[in-house]
Write an enzyme that holds these catalytic residues in place. Sequence first.
Site, PDB file in Angstrom:
ATOM      1  N   CYS A 272      47.079  39.956  31.406  1.00 11.53           N
ATOM      2  CA  CYS A 272      48.077  39.173  30.653  1.00 11.53           C
ATOM      3  C   CYS A 272      48.526  39.762  29.326  1.00 11.53           C
ATOM      4  O   CYS A 272      49.716  39.857  29.063  1.00 11.53           O
ATOM      5  CB  CYS A 272      47.529  37.775  30.396  1.00 11.53           C
ATOM      6  SG  CYS A 272      47.564  36.767  31.867  1.00 11.53           S
ATOM      7  N   ARG A 447      31.257  47.408  22.708  1.00 16.69           N
ATOM      8  CA  ARG A 447      31.347  45.942  22.721  1.00 16.69           C
ATOM      9  C   ARG A 447      30.350  45.279  21.770  1.00 16.69           C
ATOM     10  O   ARG A 447      30.165  44.061  21.819  1.00 16.69           O
ATOM     11  CB  ARG A 447      31.070  45.433  24.147  1.00 16.69           C
ATOM     12  CG  ARG A 447      32.099  45.876  25.166  1.00 16.69           C
ATOM     13  CD  ARG A 447      33.407  45.152  24.974  1.00 16.69           C
ATOM     14  NE  ARG A 447      34.369  45.489  26.002  1.00 16.69           N
ATOM     15  CZ  ARG A 447      35.501  44.817  26.202  1.00 16.69           C
ATOM     16  NH1 ARG A 447      35.805  43.804  25.438  1.00 16.69           N
ATOM     17  NH2 ARG A 447      36.334  45.182  27.130  1.00 16.69           N
TER      18      ARG A 447
HETATM   19  C1  UDX Z   1      43.916  35.590  28.513  1.00 17.13           C
HETATM   20  C2  UDX Z   1      44.048  34.298  27.682  1.00 17.13           C
HETATM   21  O1  UDX Z   1      42.836  34.070  26.955  1.00 17.13           O
HETATM   22  C3  UDX Z   1      44.358  33.121  28.591  1.00 17.13           C
HETATM   23  O2  UDX Z   1      44.576  31.949  27.819  1.00 17.13           O
HETATM   24  C4  UDX Z   1      45.602  33.439  29.404  1.00 17.13           C
HETATM   25  O3  UDX Z   1      45.896  32.401  30.307  1.00 17.13           O
HETATM   26  C5  UDX Z   1      45.417  34.732  30.173  1.00 17.13           C
HETATM   27  O4  UDX Z   1      45.078  35.793  29.279  1.00 17.13           O
HETATM   28  P1  UDX Z   1      41.996  36.703  29.974  1.00 17.13           P
HETATM   29  O5  UDX Z   1      42.886  37.909  29.975  1.00 17.13           O
HETATM   30  O6  UDX Z   1      41.458  36.227  31.270  1.00 17.13           O
HETATM   31  O7  UDX Z   1      42.774  35.449  29.346  1.00 17.13           O
HETATM   32  O8  UDX Z   1      40.741  36.977  29.030  1.00 17.13           O
HETATM   33  P2  UDX Z   1      40.424  36.872  27.462  1.00 17.13           P
HETATM   34  O9  UDX Z   1      39.140  36.165  27.310  1.00 17.13           O
HETATM   35  O10 UDX Z   1      41.563  36.335  26.704  1.00 17.13           O
HETATM   36  O11 UDX Z   1      40.153  38.393  27.061  1.00 17.13           O
HETATM   37  C6  UDX Z   1      41.168  39.373  27.069  1.00 17.13           C
HETATM   38  C7  UDX Z   1      40.638  40.697  26.549  1.00 17.13           C
HETATM   39  O12 UDX Z   1      40.368  40.643  25.146  1.00 17.13           O
HETATM   40  C8  UDX Z   1      39.322  41.148  27.192  1.00 17.13           C
HETATM   41  O13 UDX Z   1      39.388  42.525  27.459  1.00 17.13           O
HETATM   42  C9  UDX Z   1      38.279  40.823  26.149  1.00 17.13           C
HETATM   43  O14 UDX Z   1      37.126  41.603  26.264  1.00 17.13           O
HETATM   44  C10 UDX Z   1      39.048  41.135  24.878  1.00 17.13           C
HETATM   45  N1  UDX Z   1      38.529  40.440  23.687  1.00 17.13           N
HETATM   46  C11 UDX Z   1      38.505  39.079  23.625  1.00 17.13           C
HETATM   47  C12 UDX Z   1      38.092  41.194  22.598  1.00 17.13           C
HETATM   48  O15 UDX Z   1      38.116  42.421  22.627  1.00 17.13           O
HETATM   49  N2  UDX Z   1      37.633  40.526  21.484  1.00 17.13           N
HETATM   50  C13 UDX Z   1      37.606  39.171  21.390  1.00 17.13           C
HETATM   51  O16 UDX Z   1      37.191  38.645  20.350  1.00 17.13           O
HETATM   52  C14 UDX Z   1      38.057  38.424  22.507  1.00 17.13           C
END
Ligand code: UDX
Length: 480
Positions: A272, A447
Site C-alpha cells: 500500500c 529492525r
Molecule cells: C498499511 C496501513 O497500516 C493500513 O491501514 C492500510 O490499510 C494498508 O497499509 P500494512 O502495509 O499491512 O498496512 O502494514 P503496516 O503495519 O502499516 O506496515 C507497513 C510497513 O511499515 C512495514 O514494512 C513495517 O515494517 C513498516 N513500519 C511500520 C516501520 O518501518 N516502522 C513503524 O513504526 C511501523
Amino acid sequence: MMKICCIGAGYVGGPTMAVIALKCPSVEVTVVDISISRINAWNSDQLPIYEPGLEDVVKQCRGKNLFFSTNVEKHVYEADIIFVSVNTPTKTRGLGAGKAADLTYWESAARMIADVAKSDKIVVEKSTVPVKTAEAIEKILAHNSKGICFQILSNPEFLAEGTAIQDLLNPDRVLIGGRETPNGQKAVKALKDVYAQWVPLERIITTNLWSAELSKLAANAFLAQRISSVNAMSALCEATGADVQEVSYAVGKDSRIGPKFLNASVGFGGSCFQKDILNLIYICECNGLKEVACYWKQVIKLNDYQKSRFVNRVVSSMFNTVSGKKIAVLGFAFKKNTGDTRETPAIDVCKGLLGDKASLSIYDPQVTEDQIQRDLWMNKFDWDHPIHLQPASPTSIKHVSVAWDPYQAAKDAHGLCILTDWDEFKKLDYEKIYKSMQKPAFVFDGRNVVDVARLREIGFILYSIGKPLDPWLKDMPALA
Ligand code: UDX
Ligand code: ADP
C-alpha cells in the site's frame, strides 16, 4: 436473506468477507475470484494467505454463510451488495507509468457487473483506487445499465496485514462514502447497517465519495511519512551518537504526536504505502500541484535512501567488499506475522548485496523459496502483474539459497542481516550463531530487534539502525 458478493479473494477481500460473515450470520457472503488455485486454497485447510486468527474465522463460517467460488457471474447476478477488491497495481507502461494506478482489473470487473446484473446493485469500492475512480466506474455502469440502478460506494480498507482480523473486529473507524442523492444515501445506510452489527455507530463515518477515496490515500501517506521522518532521524542519530529509540520515545510522549508508528527500520514495505503515495503524487501533478507532489515524493525517496544506506553500511563495514562472502538474511516478509513480500525492503537490500556479488542465505518463517526467487528476479512493480513475470537468470540464482532455519542460514556466514521484525529473531541463540560464523562476525539489525549490549558482549560487531555506532563502524563511515 441479504447476499453479499466480493470480487477478488486476496489479502483484503478474503479476511474482510470472513469477518462480515462471522458478524452477520443472516447475510450470505460469497467471495469470487478468477484464480482457480486461490479459490481452491480458500476452500482447503491451507488458506492462500497467512494471517493470525483468519483460519479460525473461516472455519467457523465456511459452508454456512461464507463461500468461495470461481463462478463470478452467478454470484454477482445474485448479490445485493458487490464489493470490488481486485488488484490495482501501479501502471508499468504508458501514461502515468510508475505512478498512476492501473485500473484494468477494476474496469473489467465493472463491465462484467454491468453485463451480468439484472437487478439493482450497490457496488462498493474496496481496493485502494485513485480519487474519482468511483466516478469512472459509475459512468461505465450507468452507460450499460439497461434501466438497472447502480449505486457506487467507497468503503476503503484500513486493515494492516498481520493484525487484519483484529483491525476488522475492532476498527478505529469504518469509512463509507456515497452520493448525496436519496438513492446514494439509501445505499450508504444499507452498508452502514451491515457494519453496525458489530462496529459502534460513532465509529462509522459517512462522507461524500471523493472524501472517502482521498482519506485512504491520505491516511497511508501520513503513516508512511511518519516512518520516513523517524528514518531520517535515524541517519542523523548514527552521525551524532544519539539513539533513535530514545528520540522516538521522547517525541512520541507528546500526546499530539503519539507513540505509534515511530520505529526506525530498514524501510517500509507492503503493497500500500508506496503505491498509494505514488498515486497521490500523480493526482497532485495532474492538478498542477507541483510543490505538493514534491513533498510526498520525498517520503518515498527517503525510504529508498534508507535501504541503500543499509546496504552501504553492510558493504563498507566488511572491508568495502562482500564479494564471494556468505551473508545470512533473516526475514524476507515486509513485516512480521505475514508471508507477504510485496515491496518488502528485503528485495532491494538483497538486490543491493547481490550487486556487490555477495552469496545470500535467506530464512523467513513464512515466505516460500519460490516466492523469494521470484521476487529477486523480477522488475519493480511486476509483482501485481503475474503474467509479465520473467524467468530468473540461472547465474544469479546460484548466489541465493533459502535456509530452513536461522542457524543453517548463519553457518559460515561473514555477516547476518535482520530485515523483518519477526519475534523469533529476538530469542535466537546468538552465542551458537556467533560460534558458527566467520570472524569477525557482523550483525546488521535493520529492525532493532536484538539486544545491542548482549550481542556486543558475545563478540559481534553490531550495527543497529539509528543507534550509537560500534567503534568498528565509526572508522568505516557508510556513505549513501
Ligand atoms: C498499511 C496501513 O497500516 C493500513 O491501514 C492500510 O490499510 C494498508 O497499509 P500494512 O502495509 O499491512 O498496512 O502494514 P503496516 O503495519 O502499516 O506496515 C507497513 C510497513 O511499515 C512495514 O514494512 C513495517 O515494517 C513498516 N513500519 C511500520 C516501520 O518501518 N516502522 C513503524 O513504526 C511501523
Ligand atoms: P489485495 O491486497 O488488494 O487484496 P490481491 O492481489 O491480494 O490484492 O487480490 C486481488 C484478487 O483479485 C486476486 O486474487 C485476483 O485474481 C482477483 N481479480 C482480479 N481481477 C478480477 C476479476 N475481474 N474477477 C475476479 N477476480 C479478479
